[in-house]
Write an enzyme that holds these catalytic residues in place. Structure first.
Site, PDB file in Angstrom:
ATOM      1  N   ASN A 160       7.905   2.744 -10.456  1.00 54.01           N
ATOM      2  CA  ASN A 160       7.913   1.282 -10.626  1.00 54.01           C
ATOM      3  C   ASN A 160       7.599   0.906 -12.068  1.00 54.01           C
ATOM      4  O   ASN A 160       8.269   0.051 -12.667  1.00 54.01           O
ATOM      5  CB  ASN A 160       6.866   0.643  -9.712  1.00 54.01           C
ATOM      6  CG  ASN A 160       7.265   0.635  -8.255  1.00 54.01           C
ATOM      7  OD1 ASN A 160       8.405   0.915  -7.908  1.00 54.01           O
ATOM      8  ND2 ASN A 160       6.321   0.316  -7.387  1.00 54.01           N
TER       9      ASN A 160
ATOM     10  N   ARG B 186      24.171  -1.714  -2.974  1.00 54.80           N
ATOM     11  CA  ARG B 186      23.670  -0.354  -3.233  1.00 54.80           C
ATOM     12  C   ARG B 186      24.077   0.525  -2.065  1.00 54.80           C
ATOM     13  O   ARG B 186      23.875   0.166  -0.902  1.00 54.80           O
ATOM     14  CB  ARG B 186      22.145  -0.336  -3.379  1.00 54.80           C
ATOM     15  CG  ARG B 186      21.613  -1.170  -4.536  1.00 54.80           C
ATOM     16  CD  ARG B 186      20.121  -0.902  -4.753  1.00 54.80           C
ATOM     17  NE  ARG B 186      19.512  -1.903  -5.604  1.00 54.80           N
ATOM     18  CZ  ARG B 186      19.539  -1.884  -6.932  1.00 54.80           C
ATOM     19  NH1 ARG B 186      20.160  -0.886  -7.555  1.00 54.80           N
ATOM     20  NH2 ARG B 186      18.957  -2.827  -7.638  1.00 54.80           N
TER      21      ARG B 186
ATOM     22  N   ARG C 120      21.631  -3.002 -10.768  1.00 53.43           N
ATOM     23  CA  ARG C 120      20.896  -2.279 -11.813  1.00 53.43           C
ATOM     24  C   ARG C 120      20.478  -0.880 -11.362  1.00 53.43           C
ATOM     25  O   ARG C 120      19.902  -0.687 -10.298  1.00 53.43           O
ATOM     26  CB  ARG C 120      19.660  -3.066 -12.245  1.00 53.43           C
ATOM     27  CG  ARG C 120      18.899  -2.409 -13.391  1.00 53.43           C
ATOM     28  CD  ARG C 120      17.702  -3.211 -13.797  1.00 53.43           C
ATOM     29  NE  ARG C 120      18.069  -4.364 -14.589  1.00 53.43           N
ATOM     30  CZ  ARG C 120      17.586  -5.584 -14.408  1.00 53.43           C
ATOM     31  NH1 ARG C 120      16.752  -5.805 -13.426  1.00 53.43           N
ATOM     32  NH2 ARG C 120      17.944  -6.574 -15.189  1.00 53.43           N
TER      33      ARG C 120
ATOM     34  N   HIS D 169      25.091 -10.292  -4.277  1.00 52.06           N
ATOM     35  CA  HIS D 169      23.911  -9.628  -3.728  1.00 52.06           C
ATOM     36  C   HIS D 169      23.802  -9.805  -2.218  1.00 52.06           C
ATOM     37  O   HIS D 169      22.899  -9.273  -1.583  1.00 52.06           O
ATOM     38  CB  HIS D 169      22.657 -10.193  -4.429  1.00 52.06           C
ATOM     39  CG  HIS D 169      21.388  -9.488  -4.122  1.00 52.06           C
ATOM     40  ND1 HIS D 169      20.373 -10.049  -3.374  1.00 52.06           N
ATOM     41  CD2 HIS D 169      20.956  -8.245  -4.466  1.00 52.06           C
ATOM     42  CE1 HIS D 169      19.367  -9.193  -3.265  1.00 52.06           C
ATOM     43  NE2 HIS D 169      19.693  -8.096  -3.925  1.00 52.06           N
TER      44      HIS D 169
ATOM     45  N   TYR E 207      13.013   0.999   4.315  1.00 56.69           N
ATOM     46  CA  TYR E 207      12.899  -0.432   4.037  1.00 56.69           C
ATOM     47  C   TYR E 207      12.839  -1.201   5.351  1.00 56.69           C
ATOM     48  O   TYR E 207      13.640  -0.968   6.253  1.00 56.69           O
ATOM     49  CB  TYR E 207      14.111  -0.948   3.248  1.00 56.69           C
ATOM     50  CG  TYR E 207      14.148  -0.586   1.788  1.00 56.69           C
ATOM     51  CD1 TYR E 207      13.444   0.505   1.287  1.00 56.69           C
ATOM     52  CD2 TYR E 207      14.903  -1.329   0.895  1.00 56.69           C
ATOM     53  CE1 TYR E 207      13.496   0.836  -0.061  1.00 56.69           C
ATOM     54  CE2 TYR E 207      14.960  -1.009  -0.457  1.00 56.69           C
ATOM     55  CZ  TYR E 207      14.259   0.075  -0.925  1.00 56.69           C
ATOM     56  OH  TYR E 207      14.307   0.394  -2.254  1.00 56.69           O
TER      57      TYR E 207
ATOM     58  N   ARG F 110       5.528  -9.673  -0.903  1.00 56.86           N
ATOM     59  CA  ARG F 110       5.176  -8.284  -1.221  1.00 56.86           C
ATOM     60  C   ARG F 110       4.906  -8.083  -2.697  1.00 56.86           C
ATOM     61  O   ARG F 110       3.957  -7.416  -3.087  1.00 56.86           O
ATOM     62  CB  ARG F 110       6.296  -7.336  -0.783  1.00 56.86           C
ATOM     63  CG  ARG F 110       6.063  -5.894  -1.241  1.00 56.86           C
ATOM     64  CD  ARG F 110       7.109  -4.956  -0.690  1.00 56.86           C
ATOM     65  NE  ARG F 110       8.462  -5.360  -0.990  1.00 56.86           N
ATOM     66  CZ  ARG F 110       9.104  -5.074  -2.125  1.00 56.86           C
ATOM     67  NH1 ARG F 110       8.502  -4.407  -3.085  1.00 56.86           N
ATOM     68  NH2 ARG F 110      10.347  -5.469  -2.312  1.00 56.86           N
TER      69      ARG F 110
ATOM     70  N   HIS G 248      10.878  -5.564   3.023  1.00 55.83           N
ATOM     71  CA  HIS G 248      12.024  -6.006   2.239  1.00 55.83           C
ATOM     72  C   HIS G 248      12.706  -7.251   2.817  1.00 55.83           C
ATOM     73  O   HIS G 248      13.519  -7.881   2.144  1.00 55.83           O
ATOM     74  CB  HIS G 248      13.030  -4.855   2.142  1.00 55.83           C
ATOM     75  CG  HIS G 248      14.128  -5.066   1.163  1.00 55.83           C
ATOM     76  ND1 HIS G 248      15.422  -5.355   1.547  1.00 55.83           N
ATOM     77  CD2 HIS G 248      14.142  -5.038  -0.190  1.00 55.83           C
ATOM     78  CE1 HIS G 248      16.182  -5.471   0.466  1.00 55.83           C
ATOM     79  NE2 HIS G 248      15.428  -5.296  -0.597  1.00 55.83           N
TER      80      HIS G 248
END
Length: 685
Positions: free
Chosen positions: A46, A374, A404, A434, A467, A563, A591
């Site tokens: 992270n 993704r 990204r 997205h 997730y 979160r 998530h």
């Protein structure tokens, strides 16, 4: 309320407080030992991304003039200094946890991490043979010539900065760099002895065998210390989507590898004069100089081998079935009757794969539309879509190439899909796609009937195992009609607005969210009960924060589950007295995005792909959708209630940013993720 005066925590600092919560999991003695090491790994990964993206952006902004800084609302240079102070404190905590606590606990479990100074003759011979057989041929040391430019250090790669010393002659000192290749396994398990397990890292193997690398030089001693550079990872891309877009993106990815150094992690045992040489050569800013520990690129420790008992890791949870959906029965026939909810990772992602596979082979299906952000490395989603084309279906994929750090993988999948005949639209001008939506067109009795899957998480079977997300199957016309309109626009590389039921960015979301908040404000002002429960990953949009403060002041009771980043400050008189915020960090990554509004007793619920951040409102195509099935709504509501009751893994977000664990009046411990699993198991099995 004046925008400048509202309590608003800087997003970068808020993110660091979130990463501290990850560090707390590594410190939690109730977490299994190997899992604690993995949390250290997550913390490290992270932080690495944080420097590559957020600190890189701040560094660019640091040279703004005073007028620009005033418009920005904060002083980037000051924030960079605050970041360094917090990061150094976290790194010290990290080092103490790893060196003084976790390594000691590994030893109590008869597991030992050995370094190059701790090898006996037998293990030393084993290590040297391994080095010569598997490692040496991969190493190419670079000798440093003072008269030539310093070699370009690659982003996130591990290096040894080496000094060869000849006694009595400082002039004959030589410096070198040795890169640790990505292809080398990081951990080597050594032969067991008397029930004792031993592990050594690749860098300690190299340090033990340095003389095999530099034998041609005349020296008396060698010093070697690990370093790692983190570079600016922001992309400089032409925003015009054209036939050259993929080539432009590939070129930008190459630039990323050579971006400005943002952080130099160095072994604190390195002599000051050696460190001074590095700093002068790399031209790194003072705030980017971070004292680290012996081992860098700690993200690799996510794969730390468990050579001990199974109790050192969380036991694998058996995926729970979804009641009513069966592998040997058509999903379409079931969804035609009612909506179905899959709660990931507690329930299997296979249901989404089965939905796509059935669409691929069903003779009545004529078209599939899907957005992909993704994807897993060996994607079953991609395989199903390719098979659909082979079976004569029209398949339209919107693949977001600018996801990204997944750009290269998405370029690969785009090329593969196009080769197989899939219609690929790889982005919109100025917007990231997205959303997580799929729409299947099926001809039934001569008319088109639509089936949809909408989710809070990606079409990625790998992340679906870790997730926490919600994924919904529906054939409700209220939803599918809006999706037909949305996909028509996306396939024409445009964005649409004025949806009847969906909340779609970039044109509709902000106003629709404001309208839902305003309704609660109106109810509160009329003296009626009014409340909101919002669960997101991040809350950073100033407009939303201001709107929530307005609602709080009107008497709306607001409970937030955030979160990560939370720029809103709860409990401030005159702003947020009716707002509470908790953050849950546990085994799985929370998530899901869930928005609940009281609506005068007729509670409304929306799920979304979007967080409450400016980029999600203005620069992305996001989809929020109402939950119209009462049974599905109740199931999500029950899960949210478990999270609001959590007094084991929930932390209070407050003005002090001290990440204190949440306490409540319950006389029993409630750990939301455990409670959710047991609830779903009892309900569905």
């Amino acid at each position: 309320m004046s925008k400048k005066k509202i309590p608003f925590l800087n997003r970068e600092l808020s993110w660091l407080y979130f990463n501290e919560r990850v560090l707390q999991e590594a410190a939690d003695e109730t977490v299994p030992l190997i899992e604690r090491i993995k949390f250290l790994s997550i913390f490290s990964s992270n932080l690495e991304e944080f420097y590559r993206v957020r600190v890189a952006t701040l560094s660019r902004l640091a040279n703004l003039n005073d007028k620009a800084k005033a418009l920005l609302g904060f002083n980037p240079k000051k924030v960079l200094n605050e970041i360094k102070n917090i990061v150094v404190k976290h790194e010290r905590r990290f080092e103490t946890l790893f060196q003084d606590i976790l390594i000691s606990e590994l030893a109590q479990n008869k597991i030992f991490i050995l370094n190059d100074t701790q090898l006996n003759v037998a293990r030393g011979e084993f290590v040297r043979n391994h080095f010569r057989d598997k490692i040496l041929s991969n190493l190419v040391p670079i000798m440093i010539d003072p008269a030539k430019p310093f070699p370009e250090l690659k982003d996130r790669r591990l290096y040894f900065f080496v000094r060869l010393i000849k006694k009595g002659s400082r002039k004959n000192e030589k410096y070198a760099l040795v890169e640790l290749p990505y292809s080398l396994p990081r951990f080597l398990v050594l032969p067991e002895t008397n029930g004792l397990k031993f592990i050594i890292l690749a860098e300690d193997i190299i340090k033990y065998c340095l003389e095999d690398i530099f034998y041609v030089f005349n020296y008396d001693s060698i010093e070697a210390f690990s370093i790692q550079v983190t570079r600016d990872a922001e992309l400089d891309i032409d925003k015009n989507v054209s036939d050259k877009f993929i080539e432009e993106l590939k070129a930008s990815l190459d630039k990323r590898k050579k971006g400005k150094p943002m952080r130099l992690l160095y072994d604190t045992q390195m002599p000051f004069d050696m460190l001074s040489v590095l700093v002068s050569k790399l031209k790194i800013e003072a705030e980017g100089l971070i004292p680290g520990n012996r081992y860098h690129r700690f993200g690799d420790f996510i794969a730390f081998p468990n050579v001990g008992s199974k109790e050192l890791e969380y036991p694998p949870a058996v995926p729970i079935k979804v009641q009513g959906l069966h592998r040997r029965e058509s999903i379409f026939s079931r969804v035609a009757e009612k909506d179905y909810l899959v709660n990931l990772p507690y329930q299997s992602y296979d249901y989404i794969i089965l939905f796509l596979r059935e669409a691929a082979i069903d003779p009545k299906v004529t078209e599939i539309n899907i957005t992909l952000y993704r994807l897993a490395e060996n994607s079953k989603v991609i395989n199903a879509l390719i098979n659909a084309v082979k079976n004569g279906k029209k398949v339209n994929c919107i693949v977001e190439l600018k996801a990204r750090f997944d750009e290269e993988a998405n370029i690969h999948w785009t090329n593969r899909l196009m080769e197989e005949g899939v219609n690929v639209n790889y982005g919109l001008n100025g917007y990231k796609v997205h959303s997580k939506i799929c729409l299947v067109k099926r001809m039934e009795r001569g008319r088109a009937v639509y089936y949809a899957n909408l989710a809070t998480g990606n079409f990625n079977e790998k992340t679906a195992r870790i997730y926490c997300d919600h994924s919904i199957f529906t054939a409700k016309k209220e939803i599918t009609r809006d999706l037909v309109k949305l996909f028509k626009a996306l396939n024409n590389k445009t964005v649409a607005k004025d949806f009847k039921h969906l909340i779609v960015s970039p044109l509709d979301s902000r106003n629709k969210i404001y309208d839902l908040i305003n309704r609660e404000i109106k109810l509160a002002k009329a003296g009626k009960p009014a409340y909101m429960i919002l669960k997101v990953n991040s809350l950073a949009d100033e407009g939303i924060v201001q709107k929530l403060y307005e609602a709080s002041n009107a008497g709306v009771k607001i409970r937030l589950i955030v979160r990560g980043i939370c720029c809103l400050v709860p409990g401030v008189a005159g702003f947020s007295e009716n707002i509470t915020v908790i953050s849950i960090v546990d085994k799985f990554l929370e998530h899901a995005r869930v928005f609940i509004f009281g609506n005068a007793g007729g509670e409304e619920m929306y799920l979304s792909s979007a967080d409450l951040m400016s980029r999600n409102f203005e620069h992305r195509v996001e989809v929020g959708f109402p939950i119209l099935d009462e049974e599905v709504k109740q199931e999500i509501r029950d899960i949210i209630d478990f999270q609001l009751q959590d007094n084991v893994k929930a932390r209070d977000i407050n003005r002090l940013n001290n990440n204190k664990y949440h306490k409540n009046r319950l006389n029993r411990k409630v750990r939301a993720q455990v409670q959710t699993y047991n609830y779903l198991k009892n309900k569905h099995q």
